[in-house]
Design a protein around this motif. Sequence first.
Motif, short mmCIF file in Angstrom:
data_model
loop_
_atom_site.label_atom_id
_atom_site.label_comp_id
_atom_site.label_asym_id
_atom_site.label_seq_id
_atom_site.Cartn_x
_atom_site.Cartn_y
_atom_site.Cartn_z
N TYR A 123 0.84 -1.21 0.00
CA TYR A 123 0.00 0.00 0.00
C TYR A 123 0.87 1.25 0.00
O TYR A 123 1.95 1.28 0.59
CB TYR A 123 -0.90 0.01 1.24
N VAL A 124 0.35 2.29 -0.66
CA VAL A 124 1.01 3.60 -0.65
C VAL A 124 0.15 4.55 0.17
O VAL A 124 -0.99 4.85 -0.19
CB VAL A 124 1.22 4.15 -2.08
N ALA A 125 0.70 5.02 1.29
CA ALA A 125 -0.05 5.89 2.21
C ALA A 125 0.51 7.31 2.17
O ALA A 125 1.63 7.54 1.69
CB ALA A 125 0.05 5.34 3.63
N ASN A 126 -0.26 8.26 2.67
CA ASN A 126 0.20 9.65 2.74
C ASN A 126 1.42 9.74 3.66
O ASN A 126 1.48 9.08 4.70
CB ASN A 126 -0.91 10.56 3.29
N GLY A 127 2.39 10.59 3.27
CA GLY A 127 3.56 10.77 4.11
C GLY A 127 4.79 11.10 3.28
O GLY A 127 4.72 11.26 2.06
N GLY A 128 5.92 11.19 3.97
CA GLY A 128 7.19 11.45 3.30
C GLY A 128 7.81 12.78 3.70
O GLY A 128 7.14 13.66 4.26
N TYR A 129 9.12 12.89 3.45
CA TYR A 129 9.87 14.09 3.81
C TYR A 129 10.65 14.63 2.62
O TYR A 129 10.95 13.92 1.67
CB TYR A 129 10.87 13.77 4.93
N GLU A 130 10.99 15.92 2.71
CA GLU A 130 11.96 16.52 1.79
C GLU A 130 13.36 16.04 2.17
O GLU A 130 13.56 15.45 3.24
CB GLU A 130 11.90 18.05 1.88
N TYR A 131 14.35 16.32 1.31
CA TYR A 131 15.72 15.86 1.56
C TYR A 131 16.29 16.40 2.87
O TYR A 131 17.20 15.80 3.47
CB TYR A 131 16.63 16.29 0.41
N ASP A 132 15.77 17.56 3.34
CA ASP A 132 16.32 18.17 4.56
C ASP A 132 15.48 17.84 5.80
O ASP A 132 15.68 18.43 6.87
CB ASP A 132 16.45 19.68 4.39
N GLY A 133 14.53 16.91 5.65
CA GLY A 133 13.75 16.47 6.81
C GLY A 133 12.43 17.21 7.01
O GLY A 133 11.69 16.90 7.95
N ILE A 464 21.77 12.50 4.64
CA ILE A 464 21.95 13.79 3.97
C ILE A 464 21.82 14.89 5.02
O ILE A 464 20.87 14.91 5.79
CB ILE A 464 20.90 13.98 2.87
N TYR A 465 22.81 15.77 5.05
CA TYR A 465 22.79 16.91 5.97
C TYR A 465 22.65 18.20 5.16
O TYR A 465 23.20 18.31 4.06
CB TYR A 465 24.08 16.98 6.79
N SER A 466 21.91 19.16 5.72
CA SER A 466 21.83 20.48 5.12
C SER A 466 22.83 21.39 5.82
O SER A 466 22.72 21.65 7.02
CB SER A 466 20.40 21.04 5.28
N LEU A 467 23.83 21.85 5.07
CA LEU A 467 24.86 22.70 5.67
C LEU A 467 24.38 24.14 5.85
O LEU A 467 25.13 24.99 6.33
CB LEU A 467 26.14 22.66 4.81
N ASP A 468 23.12 24.39 5.49
CA ASP A 468 22.50 25.67 5.87
C ASP A 468 22.15 25.66 7.36
O ASP A 468 22.05 26.70 8.00
CB ASP A 468 21.22 25.93 5.05
N ASP A 469 21.93 24.44 7.91
CA ASP A 469 21.48 24.31 9.29
C ASP A 469 22.62 24.02 10.27
O ASP A 469 22.47 24.20 11.48
CB ASP A 469 20.45 23.17 9.41
N MET A 470 23.75 23.50 9.77
CA MET A 470 24.88 23.16 10.64
C MET A 470 26.17 23.27 9.85
O MET A 470 26.15 23.33 8.61
CB MET A 470 24.71 21.75 11.21
N THR A 471 27.29 23.29 10.55
CA THR A 471 28.58 23.36 9.87
C THR A 471 28.97 21.97 9.36
O THR A 471 28.42 20.95 9.80
CB THR A 471 29.68 23.86 10.83
N TYR A 472 29.94 21.95 8.47
CA TYR A 472 30.46 20.68 7.94
C TYR A 472 30.98 19.80 9.09
O TYR A 472 30.69 18.60 9.15
CB TYR A 472 31.58 20.97 6.94
N ASP A 473 31.74 20.40 10.00
CA ASP A 473 32.32 19.63 11.12
C ASP A 473 31.24 19.03 12.00
O ASP A 473 31.36 17.89 12.48
CB ASP A 473 33.25 20.52 11.96
#
Length: 525
Positions: A123-133, A464-473
Amino acid sequence: MAQAKISSEEIYRIGIDVGGTNTDSALLDSKLNTIHTVKVHTTSDVNEGIVESVRQLLEESKLNPAQVRYAMLGTTHCTNAILQRKHLGRVGLIRLGAPATTSVSPLADWDDTIKAAIGPHAYVANGGYEYDGRTIVELDEAEIIDYCNRMKGEVDAVAICGVFSPVNTSQEKRVEQLVKQVLDENMPVTLSHEIGSIGLLERENASILNGALLNVISGVVHGFEQALNGFGIKAGVYICQNDGTLMRSEYALRYPILTIACGPTNSIRGAAHLSGLNNALVVDIGGTTTDIGVLTQGFPRQSSAAVEIGGIRTNFRMPDILSIGIGGGTIVRSNTDQDVVTVGPDSVGYELLKRGRIFGGDTLTATDVAVKLGRFEWKDALMDDLDEAICRKADAIITSDIEDAIDRMKTSADPVDVILVGGGSILVPDQLKGVLRIVRPNHHDAANAIGAALGEVSGETERIYSLDDMTYDEAMADARSNAIEQAVLAGADRATVQIVLTEDIPIAYLPGNALLVKVKAAGRL
């Protein structure tokens, strides 16, 4: 005959690797020295071969079973169940991806035989996220409960797969709670973010297969434990993963998909241990195939491509292995009228000692060729009627095929070190084109069982991390921390866990500053 003396004060470990032709077992001491090895034929009921190999190992080494502290098993059970479409459980799937992913239905590229084994509940149900969560669509819990009610009494396990769930696991975890509420608290549930990486369809496929294999791995683990108990062995039981490390038996009962293709990987790890080399090509020649893998920093190089298992695309971690149809039992054919010699790809397999010409059989095999050309001595070999010209032509084909396969696995034109392991390694001459040196370590014919026994436990993370939200380190530190926790969960001693692989890849096709990070950690038992 035992290769080293047994000490009454030492503790030992047993490694067993079940292959298509032979079941190998190895006894190692606490310093990982190889004490004794045994090779028996794999039986149609695989557990019989395992029991026989343990019996011979204990008998020949004169070991007190109470001294065995760890027992490790590498097995082809799960691979064979998928390839043969046998013993698979019925799995219900809930994909969290409507309306974004409805254009491709679940199990779209599966053939009818395996669809019939899995059952109709996808079954395919409603839901899911963008790449950045960020949430694409909120869960509709009433919809999930409806799907669960339809599955009642008709599934053995449930798989849950959400769009970009490796980035944000919340929806998958909430659906798991609902599944257990409606179906049963003990219903096995596979969450896709624990199995595969970013690609939705491949991760979904791997999660369904994992659910289908739960019954298979349960029989393997409990059969292995019963076999050990029958000999009075009270050891910690570990199952080999396909990245060259181990997992506790209870972890394997949840993630059987991770045992797929562990055989070639065990050989690579065993080759590294026996040779002392950390970077080389490993050529493992068995009775049916030659498997070539790449040893990088002591571990198998992982495949970056989607992996097909029984015709089903998946994307969980797998070793980068090239297999060709050359082995000790490979059949050699000649047409004297046309002066043509062909080699394989079919093999006599475990019937080599019955059908091979040097053993009095009627089939010319690659082993016959190697013995005729003096690569290996076999007592009482019947060689008088073997045509040397045919053997030399067959040998040239075998050598050329192996050289070509080595060339395909190299990353540069420079010559490389090659570690030869497996019982069929007698087929290879002392020099090959493109090879710097050939290493044939002691116990090379049991490298797979020795690799199974080595006992490093790993954990892996891919996010996958968004470097807009945190630093690379900060992103790298978070990934390393997650990988270490996964290793500890799988049975590693936290004090010994080290990071063995780090990859970070900027993702140009996603908006913002997106970075895919893969980290693997490994430690001792």
